[in-house]
Scaffold this motif. Structure first.
Motif, PDB file in Angstrom:
ATOM      1  N   SER A 338     -30.642 -65.131  18.971  1.00 20.01           N
ATOM      2  CA  SER A 338     -30.474 -66.294  18.012  1.00 20.01           C
ATOM      3  C   SER A 338     -30.786 -67.692  17.608  1.00 20.01           C
ATOM      4  O   SER A 338     -30.591 -68.120  16.100  1.00 20.01           O
ATOM      5  CB  SER A 338     -28.771 -66.261  17.865  1.00 20.01           C
ATOM      6  N   SER A 339     -30.560 -68.723  18.933  1.00 15.63           N
ATOM      7  CA  SER A 339     -30.375 -70.023  18.654  1.00 15.63           C
ATOM      8  C   SER A 339     -31.638 -70.481  18.421  1.00 15.63           C
ATOM      9  O   SER A 339     -32.217 -71.090  17.222  1.00 15.63           O
ATOM     10  CB  SER A 339     -30.753 -70.617  19.695  1.00 15.63           C
ATOM     11  N   ASN A 342     -32.118 -69.248  14.767  1.00 14.06           N
ATOM     12  CA  ASN A 342     -31.366 -70.396  13.399  1.00 14.06           C
ATOM     13  C   ASN A 342     -31.077 -71.671  13.247  1.00 14.06           C
ATOM     14  O   ASN A 342     -30.813 -72.635  12.784  1.00 14.06           O
ATOM     15  CB  ASN A 342     -29.827 -70.076  13.804  1.00 14.06           C
ATOM     16  N   ASP A 343     -32.002 -71.977  14.570  1.00 12.82           N
ATOM     17  CA  ASP A 343     -32.347 -73.781  14.629  1.00 12.82           C
ATOM     18  C   ASP A 343     -33.452 -73.840  14.222  1.00 12.82           C
ATOM     19  O   ASP A 343     -34.066 -74.622  14.244  1.00 12.82           O
ATOM     20  CB  ASP A 343     -30.834 -73.653  15.939  1.00 12.82           C
ATOM     21  N   PHE A 344     -34.733 -72.899  14.491  1.00 11.57           N
ATOM     22  CA  PHE A 344     -35.897 -73.489  14.157  1.00 11.57           C
ATOM     23  C   PHE A 344     -36.473 -72.240  13.632  1.00 11.57           C
ATOM     24  O   PHE A 344     -38.045 -72.301  13.501  1.00 11.57           O
ATOM     25  CB  PHE A 344     -36.755 -73.141  15.908  1.00 11.57           C
ATOM     26  N   GLN A 383     -36.730 -75.437  24.163  1.00 12.39           N
ATOM     27  CA  GLN A 383     -35.356 -75.984  23.993  1.00 12.39           C
ATOM     28  C   GLN A 383     -34.206 -75.022  24.487  1.00 12.39           C
ATOM     29  O   GLN A 383     -33.407 -75.577  24.613  1.00 12.39           O
ATOM     30  CB  GLN A 383     -35.432 -77.038  22.977  1.00 12.39           C
ATOM     31  N   VAL A 384     -34.312 -74.609  23.666  1.00 18.34           N
ATOM     32  CA  VAL A 384     -33.423 -73.138  23.222  1.00 18.34           C
ATOM     33  C   VAL A 384     -32.951 -72.969  25.308  1.00 18.34           C
ATOM     34  O   VAL A 384     -32.546 -72.867  25.136  1.00 18.34           O
ATOM     35  CB  VAL A 384     -33.652 -72.212  22.430  1.00 18.34           C
TER      36      VAL A 384
END
Lengths: 411, 411
Positions: A338-339, A342-344, A383-384
């Protein structure tokens, strides 16, 4: 008024097991205006599509064309046309898509025999020979690349075995074609079906197939001409009608052949699309395209290992275009996905059945078998993972992938 | 290298019985980039597509979605899922597409009962009631608009008859939807299938369907969950499995529903396309779209009569969007069509079966239900007919069509 706006999808880098981002040239081909079904320009495009897919499938088969539907439409057409009720089919299952072949063969009324290896492995030819000898099937049906496990089943030796035991040899190459070697004629394949949404860099919705003369001879025994059309010179077949009109291969051949007997209304935009997918691959050169998938697949494998992730399955038999990685115990798999999304804006894949919740699947295929796509994915994943508490060396993923690219450039 | 260039179709004005030119906005929607199958943006587009087609079908049915294939894929899915082997189906046949329903029902193993009227006519409700009473079928399957004859079968009174004789009521609206009234709920329809390539102004390749709760209850008795997926809470059905995996409606509902159980990989570009086709119609207003088809259909009918051509069939039951015209004895039908295509870039249709060589079919549908398309076609047709030796008044076609437009503007 509808209250709904124009199609405006969010930008995504699709690095899962497919579908992936389409090549922009493929999307542009689909926006061409339509022409009539029997316009000489249309029948020329159909013939060109046949010629292009002969190169993609590495075959001289005359009957190389499209089934109008997703990749499982191609599977169903080839199995339903070959398998009369009660016919025996042998299906070596090494992942979810082997199970799908078995499901489809059951719907055809066939007597289904399966053999299995654990998910993450492939079959040895002697295991398949033993079963061929025991079952004596009309058809051997096997997936080449099963994305559910990332495994690539070697097919080179199976054609000769099928001749020896008088079986038709069918394979589903949806996930593997364009990214891994496929030699339809050299390997003695009788029927092959594919899809556009993996290494062919297109959307799902058209299924290229190719069939041998041997296959055509068998299925034409079930030939049937639709009522309400001009009378055909062809004799009706002597075996039971195929259990589908839409997937009736002899009818579809009569439509794609010189007779052009009306069947479905060809999905023109998807034909434009499928033709462009093949044209781009053929222009690149099939061997070059496969080498590209191998390079970026190797880089991604090294990259995930460099992030202290453990790859899944028998790496000697991994497909070039997808890698499975165990989800580290410390992290929550869906939260990481999800990260990333949604973030990348990057999508990687979850898994099915026994592997659900245990591995992610990361693809490098079609338009996304590219250095920038690989490195961006590894950078974001690092990163995640770090935020989720996973231990890994800073830049360990990107550095390992870079090393693969450097070695390849120097080779 | 492939030796083949980019897709670059010749400009054509497609005025046959379909496919016709796609609306450019629909073609542009297809060129949007792909997203993942379970991306929230994708599932939103799927839900929006369902909502839009509820308006197109004039229904509150929850299960209103797309079958990934051409319009005959939708037919096969709905008939195969409802008809177990041996089940009785009643098919009133008034043209080629009634014969197609019968072909498909046979492949499902159903016991097929047909009644017939001559091509160019439709059925009276009492003829259908007599057969329902006699046959007592599980399903009544009837085409709404059969382009082979240009006839539109009235359906208003059949829903009540189907309730009375406890039959499911299926209709194929591929050729009629968007150009002629269809009231799914008001008329008591249980299952309806369509296509994009007629009045919906798109390419062939996606088949919108809608099904009632009554239909769903019947087909869910044949429910089946694919092996290799997460275990479903659903019980397997108690009736024989559907004779197709690809066209298994209960599985397709589980994929489009909240559970999102994996089935096929949705054909994303065709979904974008189908959504845009519906969005344009809904924004125009369904009643406005139908009135537009009626206006331009009336103008074309008047126009061909003004060219001293005789229309085919029962004009009281003609579809708004297509007219059949007898080929005059003095002219060679295929030569006229060739000249129209090659000299003017305009395509009109030939015919099937008993009408082959006897009538042309001229469409005014979707994007081509436009004044300029009608007048240009009539102007070119006049030139070609005159060269072929047909007698008609100079400008007789265009003048008659103009009169229809003038009367409509003044009304």
């Amino acid at each position: 008024m509808s209250n709904f706006g124009q199609i405006n999808p969010p930008p995504r880098l699709l690095m899962g097991p497919g579908p992936i981002n389409a090549d922009p040239r493929v999307l542009r081909a689909m926006s061409a205006q339509l022409i009539g079904q029997y316009d000489p320009a249309m029948t020329s495009y159909m013939n060109e599509t046949m010629a292009l897919y002969r190169e993609v499938f590495c075959t001289a088969n005359q009957w190389t064309l499209l089934i109008d539907g997703t990749s499982r439409a191609g599977i169903e057409a080839l199995l339903f046309s070959a398998l009369c009720p009660g016919d025996k089919v042998l299906i070596p299952v090494f992942g979810r898509f082997g199970l799908l072949l078995s499901e489809i063969a059951q719907r055809a009324g066939a007597e289904v025999h399966t053999i299995e290896v654990p998910w993450g492995e492939v079959f040895k030819p002697e295991q398949i020979e033993e079963a061929l000898q025991r079952v004596r099937p009309k058809v051997l049906a096997v997936v080449q690349g099963d994305t559910s496990t990332t495994m690539l089943q070697p097919l080179e030796e199976l054609g000769a075995l099928c001749r020896k035991y008088d079986a038709l040899f069918y394979t589903d190459v949806t996930a593997s074609i364009g990214g891994n070697f496929l030699k339809t004629d050299e390997w003695g394949l009788d029927a092959v079906s594919a899809g556009l949404q993996k290494c062919l860099a297109g959307p799902s919705g058209s299924s290229p197939i190719t069939v041998s003369d041997r296959y055509v001879e068998v299925v034409r025994r079930r030939r049937h001409v639709e009522a309400g059309l001009v009378t055909s010179a062809h004799q009706a077949g002597i075996e039971p009608a195929i259990r589908s009109n839409y997937f009736d291969i002899p009818m579809i051949l009569d439509y794609w052949g010189e007779e052009r007997l009306n069947h479905h209304t060809e999905a023109t935009s998807m034909l434009y699309c499928a033709r462009e997918c093949a044209r781009l691959l053929v222009d690149e050169g099939m061997d070059n395209a496969i080498a590209r998938h191998q390079l970026h697949g190797d880089a991604m494998l090294a990259g995930v290992q460099g992030l202290n992730l453990r790859p899944f399955g028998d790496l000697k038999h991994k497909m070039n275009n997808v890698v499975g990685v165990y989800i580290p115990e410390a992290v929550q798999g869906d939260a990481v996905r999800s990260s990333l999304l949604n973030d990348f804006g990057i999508e990687i894949g979850t898994s099915f059945g026994p592997l659900h919740g245990k591995i992610w699947r990361i693809g490098t295929m079609g338009y996304n078998a590219r250095k920038d796509a690989v490195l961006t994915t590894l950078a974001a994943l690092e990163q995640v993972l770090r935020l989720a508490g996973h231990q890994c060396d800073a830049s360990g993923g990107v550095a390992a992938a870079m090393a693969v690219y450097k070695a390849a450039a120097e080779a």
